[in-house]
Design a protein around this motif. Sequence first.
Motif, PDB file in Angstrom:
ATOM      1  N   VAL A  55       0.917  -1.127  -0.071  1.00  0.00           N
ATOM      2  CA  VAL A  55       0.167   0.053   0.027  1.00  0.00           C
ATOM      3  C   VAL A  55       0.822   1.282  -0.059  1.00  0.00           C
ATOM      4  O   VAL A  55       1.719   1.299   0.761  1.00  0.00           O
ATOM      5  CB  VAL A  55      -0.723   0.185   1.421  1.00  0.00           C
ATOM      6  N   THR A  56       0.741   2.063  -0.998  1.00  0.00           N
ATOM      7  CA  THR A  56       1.340   3.226  -1.120  1.00  0.00           C
ATOM      8  C   THR A  56       0.919   4.541  -0.417  1.00  0.00           C
ATOM      9  O   THR A  56      -0.353   4.330  -0.214  1.00  0.00           O
ATOM     10  CB  THR A  56       1.960   3.681  -2.528  1.00  0.00           C
ATOM     11  N   THR A  57       1.466   5.830  -0.280  1.00  0.00           N
ATOM     12  CA  THR A  57       0.863   6.925   0.136  1.00  0.00           C
ATOM     13  C   THR A  57       0.230   7.532  -0.861  1.00  0.00           C
ATOM     14  O   THR A  57      -0.395   8.575  -0.730  1.00  0.00           O
ATOM     15  CB  THR A  57       2.086   7.870   0.752  1.00  0.00           C
ATOM     16  N   ASP A  58      -0.041   7.052  -2.261  1.00  0.00           N
ATOM     17  CA  ASP A  58      -1.072   7.644  -3.036  1.00  0.00           C
ATOM     18  C   ASP A  58      -2.236   7.775  -2.376  1.00  0.00           C
ATOM     19  O   ASP A  58      -2.894   7.147  -1.660  1.00  0.00           O
ATOM     20  CB  ASP A  58      -1.137   6.815  -4.407  1.00  0.00           C
ATOM     21  N   ALA A  59      -3.205   8.908  -2.927  1.00  0.00           N
ATOM     22  CA  ALA A  59      -4.101   9.396  -2.519  1.00  0.00           C
ATOM     23  C   ALA A  59      -5.418   8.325  -3.235  1.00  0.00           C
ATOM     24  O   ALA A  59      -6.294   8.866  -3.959  1.00  0.00           O
ATOM     25  CB  ALA A  59      -4.941  10.836  -2.603  1.00  0.00           C
ATOM     26  N   ASP A  60      -5.150   6.997  -3.177  1.00  0.00           N
ATOM     27  CA  ASP A  60      -5.945   6.147  -3.940  1.00  0.00           C
ATOM     28  C   ASP A  60      -6.693   5.028  -3.088  1.00  0.00           C
ATOM     29  O   ASP A  60      -5.957   4.196  -2.502  1.00  0.00           O
ATOM     30  CB  ASP A  60      -4.767   5.381  -5.030  1.00  0.00           C
ATOM     31  N   GLY A  61      -7.641   5.295  -2.816  1.00  0.00           N
ATOM     32  CA  GLY A  61      -8.397   4.739  -1.815  1.00  0.00           C
ATOM     33  C   GLY A  61      -8.775   3.132  -2.350  1.00  0.00           C
ATOM     34  O   GLY A  61      -9.329   2.491  -1.659  1.00  0.00           O
ATOM     35  N   GLN A 116      -6.496   0.587  -2.758  1.00  0.00           N
ATOM     36  CA  GLN A 116      -5.473  -0.151  -2.386  1.00  0.00           C
ATOM     37  C   GLN A 116      -5.839  -1.279  -1.342  1.00  0.00           C
ATOM     38  O   GLN A 116      -5.306  -2.142  -1.082  1.00  0.00           O
ATOM     39  CB  GLN A 116      -4.317   0.595  -1.999  1.00  0.00           C
ATOM     40  N   ASP A 117      -7.186  -0.893  -0.499  1.00  0.00           N
ATOM     41  CA  ASP A 117      -7.447  -1.958   0.420  1.00  0.00           C
ATOM     42  C   ASP A 117      -9.104  -2.002   0.322  1.00  0.00           C
ATOM     43  O   ASP A 117      -9.586  -1.108  -0.279  1.00  0.00           O
ATOM     44  CB  ASP A 117      -6.788  -1.873   1.593  1.00  0.00           C
ATOM     45  N   GLU A 176     -15.994   2.140   2.955  1.00  0.00           N
ATOM     46  CA  GLU A 176     -14.908   3.183   2.405  1.00  0.00           C
ATOM     47  C   GLU A 176     -14.097   3.597   3.639  1.00  0.00           C
ATOM     48  O   GLU A 176     -14.145   4.760   3.960  1.00  0.00           O
ATOM     49  CB  GLU A 176     -15.571   4.060   1.308  1.00  0.00           C
ATOM     50  N   ALA A 177     -13.451   2.782   4.194  1.00  0.00           N
ATOM     51  CA  ALA A 177     -12.755   3.216   5.583  1.00  0.00           C
ATOM     52  C   ALA A 177     -11.482   2.271   6.034  1.00  0.00           C
ATOM     53  O   ALA A 177     -11.452   1.295   5.335  1.00  0.00           O
ATOM     54  CB  ALA A 177     -13.956   3.169   6.758  1.00  0.00           C
ATOM     55  N   SER A 178     -11.042   2.719   7.285  1.00  0.00           N
ATOM     56  CA  SER A 178      -9.934   1.980   7.676  1.00  0.00           C
ATOM     57  C   SER A 178     -10.555   0.478   8.315  1.00  0.00           C
ATOM     58  O   SER A 178     -11.248   0.609   9.066  1.00  0.00           O
ATOM     59  CB  SER A 178      -9.257   2.734   8.641  1.00  0.00           C
ATOM     60  N   PRO A 179     -10.025  -0.759   7.470  1.00  0.00           N
ATOM     61  CA  PRO A 179     -10.558  -1.909   7.800  1.00  0.00           C
ATOM     62  C   PRO A 179     -10.318  -2.202   9.247  1.00  0.00           C
ATOM     63  O   PRO A 179     -11.218  -2.369  10.053  1.00  0.00           O
ATOM     64  CB  PRO A 179      -9.797  -2.876   6.703  1.00  0.00           C
ATOM     65  N   TRP A 206      -5.679  15.840  -6.506  1.00  0.00           N
ATOM     66  CA  TRP A 206      -4.538  15.589  -5.715  1.00  0.00           C
ATOM     67  C   TRP A 206      -3.352  15.665  -6.211  1.00  0.00           C
ATOM     68  O   TRP A 206      -2.899  16.794  -6.649  1.00  0.00           O
ATOM     69  CB  TRP A 206      -4.864  14.117  -5.043  1.00  0.00           C
TER      70      TRP A 206
END
Lengths: 399, 399
Positions: free
Chosen positions: A22-28, A30-31, A49-52, A172
């Motif tokens: 998982v990268t720091t891209d503002a790309d939701g 990734q998980d 759409e949130a922190s699992p 972004w």
Amino acid sequence: MARAARMKIDAVDFFYLSMPKVTTDADGSQDALLVRVQAGRHIGWGECEASPLTCIASYVCPMSHGACRPVGESVLGQPLNEPRDIARIRASVWFNCMDLLQAPHTFSGIEITLWDALGKMLDEPVYRLLGYKSAAPKLAYASQLFGDTPQETETKARSARQAGFRAVKFGWVKYGHCTAAEDEAHVEAARAGMGQDANVMIDAGQIFAQDVAAAAERIPALERYNALWLEEPFLPDALAAYGALAGLSPKVKIAGGEGCHSSPMALNLIDFGKVGFVQIDTGRIGGIGPAKEVADLAVATGVTFVNHTFTSHLALSASLQPYAGLTDHRIAEYPFAPRKVALDLTSNHIMPDNDGLIRLPEAPGLGMSVNTAALEPYLQDVEIVVAGRRLFRSGSLPV
Amino acid sequence: MARAARMKIDAVDFFYLSMPKVTTDADGSQDALLVRVQAGRHIGWGECEASPLTCIASYVCPMSHGACRPVGESVLGQPLNEPRDIARIRASVWFNCMDLLQAPHTFSGIEITLWDALGKMLDEPVYRLLGYKSAAPKLAYASQLFGDTPQETETKARSARQAGFRAVKFGWVKYGHCTAAEDEAHVEAARAGMGQDANVMIDAGQIFAQDVAAAAERIPALERYNALWLEEPFLPDALAAYGALAGLSPKVKIAGGEGCHSSPMALNLIDFGKVGFVQIDTGRIGGIGPAKEVADLAVATGVTFVNHTFTSHLALSASLQPYAGLTDHRIAEYPFAPRKVALDLTSNHIMPDNDGLIRLPEAPGLGMSVNTAALEPYLQDVEIVVAGRRLFRSGSLPV
């Protein structure tokens, strides 16, 4: 419409999926936190759409007091036979989880599973359960991140156009971090790549916090290249800043709302923030029910409803249902280049046609098939133990 | 004011404390998430007013994307030498945790530890670091739940008065669930128990959601018994409802704000919700810095700032600092009958004098001594494992 035997919610399961890196891209994309509900023999799927991990913790956490209970307590065992059952569960989560900040994000995925299961139970697409007779086609906009250079942004726009899209949104990366002139070069590049007849939108990703002047400095360029909207210039709660900026341009409207975790928050953005487009993520606002409330408010106030979706096609279907029948609210966010986990999540996909239009599946529930067989490599085991009690242990994906 | 060597944040530890039995009472003192920070040889303490397990998960969760990172990533290793270091860390948490809903609750406790540690480092009480020359005494109001019957409410009010309090607030239990007449009997009882010269406030605990008419029906009784305010009639984001109710009574003001998890949210309650009292919990809004911003806004807009505190005296000190120097903002929430874990959390306590006034300790930082020796029986072990990696395991309390 066959009514099944009285059903109740027998199980809610969470599957935490992630790309290996998982990268720091503002790309939701990734998980993902995939949620499954079981009510009798009916299964529903949804996605937060949130922190699992944080969502899972809020589902199982020990009660702190009457207004800070685990989300699960208000869901398991509840009847699920008609739409108002979902509204009742939602009201109960609101009251019992008033002081549990994460709860709306967690409940969003669960609420979506309930609509999916109910649709399958009643043999109806979700949009019909919401009161729409049919689902209108939507104009998909290819949602993506700016390139690192204007040339790269132009190339990205050109590929979107070649892929059949008539609308694109860039966001972004460095927008708002650079000078207004440097930002303008990217907007110009996006327009050049898409052509004059396409919709171009810009997403500032909250970068101006509450600084109206900094955001206002970008408006002339957006007018020059005929951008449809400037999205999320400010913090989601900076209503006064939103309202001040909204009055500045007759051409470029302000869009916002993806940060809303309740329907009253979205109403505030309309009433006091004066947005022209209200963008709702069903995976955050509390699910499909509150999103439909916002769609109704949008109609009543003359604002345009837009979905917010940057992840899977399961999330895309869930985010399109609340305004499926609104023919005047025509534009829809479409995740243009999500990571593989998001594409692998479903075996069917919502694909744009030659005119760049997308259509909801005409099938019960959300109409999406979760591709459990493909997801095993992404599954992250989670175990949570408090005071010697194992509160959560992830299961394997059903085959 | 001796400046120590350049410090950085070396460790943040969480201690989840709980009563052996937690009930569904709306009593937030039944558990606590105690936070300790270490910067060189300096130690700071703070408390999140939030779900302990969910906060811990949000501190350690794997990154989902650039705007959904674990809270810890923006804190550990950061410099801590002056107040603007705290503001910088806060800005970084805001940006990196934009999509992590729980983050403000989690960061609140951490931010408080930073002020405590910095105060000890610079040998100053926190309120002086905030720019106040001295801390004014505050009129403590005994904050408690209604009785089950009006008689019980009256007895509770009478005991508060006998204990020296000149102000009391009752809330929750059945208020708003019953008829307006039944609710009135409790307000009458509270006034009877406290006497005519005391302040009586009523807390509706969001029970009316967005229903202005239902809340308005209670106003005449509040006027009759001279209540100072009606607190939290609505959902924290129901600004239009707040604004509509606020205009209805020249005597009874509306109070709200404990649900704010950012300073812009509090500004909205002032600007659009037209509250007369803005109530801020430093354990939720993001800590002492954002609470001080709200205090400044309150002064600028002619609204009265009040702390929100229902838990320990560590939390009480943290919640009083942001408006310590504001002599016109005189009333303060005081947890009247917290559970034992909340009282045991500190070895010193902020006690009302014979006039019902409380004073902040004149000591570095928050001026409170955490009684680690007494807390062992309350400590809840927590272990979180994701994909085979142990992300969190609670340590023992320092002796």
